[in-house]
Every structure is written in C-alpha cells, then in structure tokens.
Design a protein around this motif. Structure first.
Motif, mmCIF file in Angstrom:
data_model
loop_
_atom_site.group_PDB
_atom_site.id
_atom_site.type_symbol
_atom_site.label_atom_id
_atom_site.label_comp_id
_atom_site.label_asym_id
_atom_site.label_seq_id
_atom_site.Cartn_x
_atom_site.Cartn_y
_atom_site.Cartn_z
ATOM 1 N N SER A 140 0.807 -1.222 0.000
ATOM 2 C CA SER A 140 0.000 0.000 0.000
ATOM 3 C C SER A 140 0.838 1.270 0.000
ATOM 4 O O SER A 140 0.307 2.366 -0.193
ATOM 5 C CB SER A 140 -0.941 0.006 1.211
ATOM 6 N N GLY A 141 2.138 1.134 0.193
ATOM 7 C CA GLY A 141 3.001 2.313 0.156
ATOM 8 C C GLY A 141 3.421 2.698 -1.249
ATOM 9 O O GLY A 141 4.108 3.710 -1.427
ATOM 10 N N LEU A 142 3.024 1.906 -2.259
ATOM 11 C CA LEU A 142 3.462 2.153 -3.627
ATOM 12 C C LEU A 142 2.359 2.843 -4.429
ATOM 13 O O LEU A 142 1.204 2.403 -4.428
ATOM 14 C CB LEU A 142 3.831 0.832 -4.312
ATOM 15 N N GLN A 143 2.723 3.906 -5.126
ATOM 16 C CA GLN A 143 1.774 4.608 -5.979
ATOM 17 C C GLN A 143 1.955 4.291 -7.459
ATOM 18 O O GLN A 143 1.013 4.424 -8.239
ATOM 19 C CB GLN A 143 1.871 6.120 -5.764
ATOM 20 N N THR A 144 3.161 3.887 -7.855
ATOM 21 C CA THR A 144 3.388 3.626 -9.281
ATOM 22 C C THR A 144 2.462 2.548 -9.851
ATOM 23 O O THR A 144 2.078 2.654 -11.023
ATOM 24 C CB THR A 144 4.866 3.252 -9.543
ATOM 25 N N PRO A 145 2.066 1.499 -9.115
ATOM 26 C CA PRO A 145 1.147 0.519 -9.709
ATOM 27 C C PRO A 145 -0.199 1.103 -10.118
ATOM 28 O O PRO A 145 -0.866 0.548 -10.996
ATOM 29 C CB PRO A 145 0.982 -0.532 -8.596
ATOM 30 N N LEU A 146 -0.595 2.214 -9.507
ATOM 31 C CA LEU A 146 -1.876 2.818 -9.859
ATOM 32 C C LEU A 146 -1.882 3.362 -11.286
ATOM 33 O O LEU A 146 -2.933 3.472 -11.913
ATOM 34 C CB LEU A 146 -2.231 3.937 -8.883
ATOM 35 N N LEU A 147 -0.698 3.697 -11.796
ATOM 36 C CA LEU A 147 -0.632 4.304 -13.117
ATOM 37 C C LEU A 147 -1.049 3.329 -14.209
ATOM 38 O O LEU A 147 -1.689 3.716 -15.194
ATOM 39 C CB LEU A 147 0.788 4.824 -13.381
ATOM 40 N N SER A 148 -0.720 2.061 -14.052
ATOM 41 C CA SER A 148 -1.084 1.062 -15.056
ATOM 42 C C SER A 148 -2.376 0.334 -14.711
ATOM 43 O O SER A 148 -2.926 -0.386 -15.543
ATOM 44 C CB SER A 148 0.040 0.039 -15.221
ATOM 45 N N ALA A 149 -2.868 0.505 -13.496
ATOM 46 C CA ALA A 149 -4.094 -0.189 -13.078
ATOM 47 C C ALA A 149 -5.325 0.518 -13.638
ATOM 48 O O ALA A 149 -5.370 1.745 -13.709
ATOM 49 C CB ALA A 149 -4.175 -0.259 -11.564
ATOM 50 N N ASN A 150 -6.315 -0.270 -14.032
ATOM 51 C CA ASN A 150 -7.610 0.292 -14.429
ATOM 52 C C ASN A 150 -8.764 -0.432 -13.758
ATOM 53 O O ASN A 150 -9.924 -0.251 -14.128
ATOM 54 C CB ASN A 150 -7.783 0.268 -15.949
ATOM 55 N N ALA A 151 -8.425 -1.254 -12.747
ATOM 56 C CA ALA A 151 -9.461 -2.026 -12.073
ATOM 57 C C ALA A 151 -8.933 -2.527 -10.735
ATOM 58 O O ALA A 151 -7.720 -2.506 -10.462
ATOM 59 C CB ALA A 151 -9.884 -3.215 -12.937
ATOM 60 N N LEU A 152 -9.879 -2.969 -9.904
ATOM 61 C CA LEU A 152 -9.561 -3.606 -8.626
ATOM 62 C C LEU A 152 -10.161 -5.005 -8.633
ATOM 63 O O LEU A 152 -11.368 -5.167 -8.862
ATOM 64 C CB LEU A 152 -10.143 -2.803 -7.458
ATOM 65 N N VAL A 153 -9.319 -6.009 -8.416
ATOM 66 C CA VAL A 153 -9.800 -7.384 -8.331
ATOM 67 C C VAL A 153 -10.196 -7.676 -6.892
ATOM 68 O O VAL A 153 -9.429 -7.429 -5.958
ATOM 69 C CB VAL A 153 -8.725 -8.373 -8.811
#
Length: 404
Positions: free
Chosen positions: A368-381
């Motif tokens: 949860s401390g990482l923001q870079t994965p949000l840039l490529s994410a378009n959904a929540l599993v």
C-alpha cells in the motif's frame, strides 16, 4: 476492540438517507459532464414532417416506373419546402433533409434520372423509397434523456435537437478534503528530513472532479487539535461532504476523531474489514452532512475512494450508485495466492482480447506504500476473506476504475 465492519455493511451505513442536493438551470453549452436533474422530453416530432434521405426527385410511387417522363414543377431544398400539391406525372427536385411535398411518397435518387428541358426521365426505378417518415427519430412527448444521466456529447446533441437551450442539472456536491500532519508538504516545497509530499489530496481532488463533484482543498493542517477543529467549523457553509485523510489511529497525533467529536459529529463506524483500507471511518455532523474518513496512505485512499466515496457522490448527484459498485468478471492471466482474513482489493489491469474476453493481470506490487502501480491499473480485483489460491485461467470479480 471494536470489530471491523464488512465493506457491504459499511457502505450501507454510509449511503443510507442521502440523495440529490437540489438542482440548478444551466445553458446547454455549459451542461457537458453535468448530471441531468429532470427528464428531457421532446417538444416536437423529429423530423416534423416526412423528409428526403437522399438528393433526387420527389415523385408519386405510381409514377416511378422505369422510363417514365415527369414534368419538373419545382424544388424543395432543405429549409424551403415546395408549397404545392404534387400531381400525376409531376416531380420536384429535392435535397437531403428537404420536406417531401404533399402527394409524393417516393424519392428517385439523382443518379437514376436524366434531366433536360424541364423533363425528368427515370432511368432506374430500383431501390428503396428514401423517405424518412415524420417522428422517425423521436416523437412529441417522448422522454429523450432521463434524469440521473451524466450528459455527454450524444445526449447534449439530442437535447439541442429537441430545441432546449437550458437544462436542469443536479447541484454538484462540494467535497472538502482535509489533510493534517506536520510531516506533509505541498508539491513544489522543499522536503525537510522526515517530510513527505501531500500527494493523496491531489489524487482525491482529481477523482472527485472526475466523478462530477467540486473538490475543496483547505491548507494542510498541523497536528494541532484546536486548528483542526477551527478548520472543520469554517467548512460549515462551504462543504456538503468532508473527507479527512489519515489521522484515524490512536496515536497522540491522530486528531481527526476527537476533533469531529468536539464539533458534535456522531461516529457511525470506525474501521472496515478491507485491505487496503482498514482505517476508513464514517461520521455525521449534527446537520446530517456526511464525514468519510479515508486512509492517509495515498494508494489506500485511492482504492477506498472507489469503494466508498464514489457511490456517495453518485447519490448526492441524484444518480443511481449501483453502476459504480457493480462488479464484472474477468479471467486471470497469472495465478494469485490465497487471501487473508480481510477482503482484499488488488490493483490490476483488465484488457479485452480478440475473442471479446476480459483478461486481468493482477499487479504483483500490492504494497500500500506504492503509488506507481496505480498508473497502469484500471481495475480492482476483489478477493473475499480466506479465498483459496486461483490458477491462471480462473475467473475473478473486478471493479473498473471508470465507466462510460
């Protein structure tokens, strides 16, 4: 210790009793992205009379046989109808969109005739009649756009076709995002040792605006109870919804709960059984305005805003929140492990393959401390508590970040 609420129960409590905040009239030019507050109904038939679908000649069907020679008696360009009654053996030159003259019930396209000296000869009589009947698009009194719909280009074009220059739209809720912490700095400021940039507020502002609300960002507050209480009180006339970030634990610097209690807020839940997002909480001010506390961690706040804040904004706009909470199904491209005791929402990317299947890849970087994965994410599993491992090819539920 107070038990953590399941997400569905927390959301039910949060959304209970909320609805649209009223409406206002705006010009159609300013209506893009706004939520319609009242049904838009047609005030006329469209087209108001039968019109031509092609450039050609308006004729009587009885006169439209191949080889027929017809006398040209006038023209019917768009916007200037032929005033007379078409008789036997006559035709009228007509443009696309022109009103079909009385007596005519067929258009022979211009490519299928020969014209000379005021006489039109039908060379080819095949093809459809090319007449658009009155009210083919919409009819007087028909509901064209329903209340609760967010207005995009197609809806605005349709409303313009109905002749409306103004529409009633939902008042946009004003969402105040409160960040507190001596360690927080706004972007552009120098970072002292131990300081961090206030990125969560900026991400939440962008989401709030994207979802149709108005974001209010007061200055970053220090870890000072009196200052926080004062800031809350200054929002009494400017915010419909308050979203504090962080400050929800039990440390000496976690001051949001005592601050809101000091202004008379009633705590309705404190902590949810979700990862990331355990620190989410909800209270209501004495006048009923909601307070939704989100985690101070930027990635956790981003995830939980989709789970809780978005449907609340939908309600405040008079929209049905169900679509923003609706889960879809996708096939895993890679295996994922078992889940723990809390419901998990994993950042992922969903794509549609050539066969039309939704395929999802869960990002391995779920800290949860990482923001870079949000840039490529378009959904929540979604992973329910104690879910077993899932192999590649298994189906999972996901929540898209955005919808049309």
């Amino acid at each position: 210790m107070t038990p953590l609420l399941p997400l569905d129960e927390a959301r039910r409590i949060l959304l209970d009793g909320h609805g649209a905040l009223g409406s206002e009239i705006v010009s159609l030019a300013d209506a893009s992205g706004r939520t319609l507050a009242e049904n838009v109904t047609a005030r006329h038939d469209q087209p108001p009379a039968p019109t031509s679908a092609m450039d050609g000649y308006a004729v009587r069907a009885a006169d439209s046989m191949q080889g027929a020679r017809l006398r040209l008696v006038g023209e019917a360009p768009a916007g200037a109808p032929f005033a007379g009654l078409l008789g036997p053996g006559e035709c009228v030159k007509i443009a696309t969109g022109g009103i079909v003259p009385d007596g005519a019930d067929r258009i022979v396209i211009q490519e299928n005739v020969a014209s000379a000296g005021g006489v039109v000869t039908i060379v080819d009589s095949s093809g459809p009649p090319f007449v658009r009947p009155a009210a083919m698009d919409f009819a007087y009194g028909q509901i064209l756009v329903e209340a609760g719909q967010r207005l995009g280009p197609a809806a605005i074009g349709l409303i313009a076709a109905a002749g409306l220059a103004e529409v009633a739209v939902a008042r946009r809720p004003r969402v105040a995002i409160l960040a507190a912490g001596d360690e927080l700095r706004d972007p552009g400021q120098p970072l002292a040792p131990g300081a961090i940039y206030n990125s969560a507020t900026f991400a939440l502002e962008a989401l709030v605006e994207e979802w149709g609300a108005i974001a209010i960002r007061p200055v970053v507050l220090p870890d000072d109870l009196d200052r926080i209480v004062s800031a809350i009180r200054t929002l009494e006339d400017s915010a419909d919804l308050i979203v504090p970030l962080g400050g929800a634990s039990v440390g000496t610097r976690d001051l949001f709960r005592p601050a809101f209690e000091m202004v008379g807020a009633k705590m309705l839940f404190w902590g949810i059984n979700v990862v990331p997002g355990k620190p989410c909480w909800h209270a209501r001010l004495a006048d009923g305005r909601p307070v939704l506390g989100l985690p101070g961690n930027p990635s956790s706040a981003f995830v939980c805003a989709h789970l809780l804040l978005r449907p609340l904004i939908d309600l405040c706009l008079g929209r049905d929140p169900a679509p923003s909470m609706a889960l879809q199904i996708a096939t895993l491209t890679d295996a994922i492990g078992e889940n723990g005791a809390r419901e998990a929402w994993l950042r992922a990317h969903v794509a549609i393959d050539a066969a039309g299947r939704a395929l999802t890849t869960v990002d391995p970087r779920q800290d949860s401390g990482l923001q870079t994965p949000l840039l490529s994410a378009n959904a929540l599993v979604r992973r329910l508590p104690f879910s077993a491992p899932c192999a590649a090819g298994s189906t999972v539920q996901f929540l898209p970040f955005s919808r049309p």
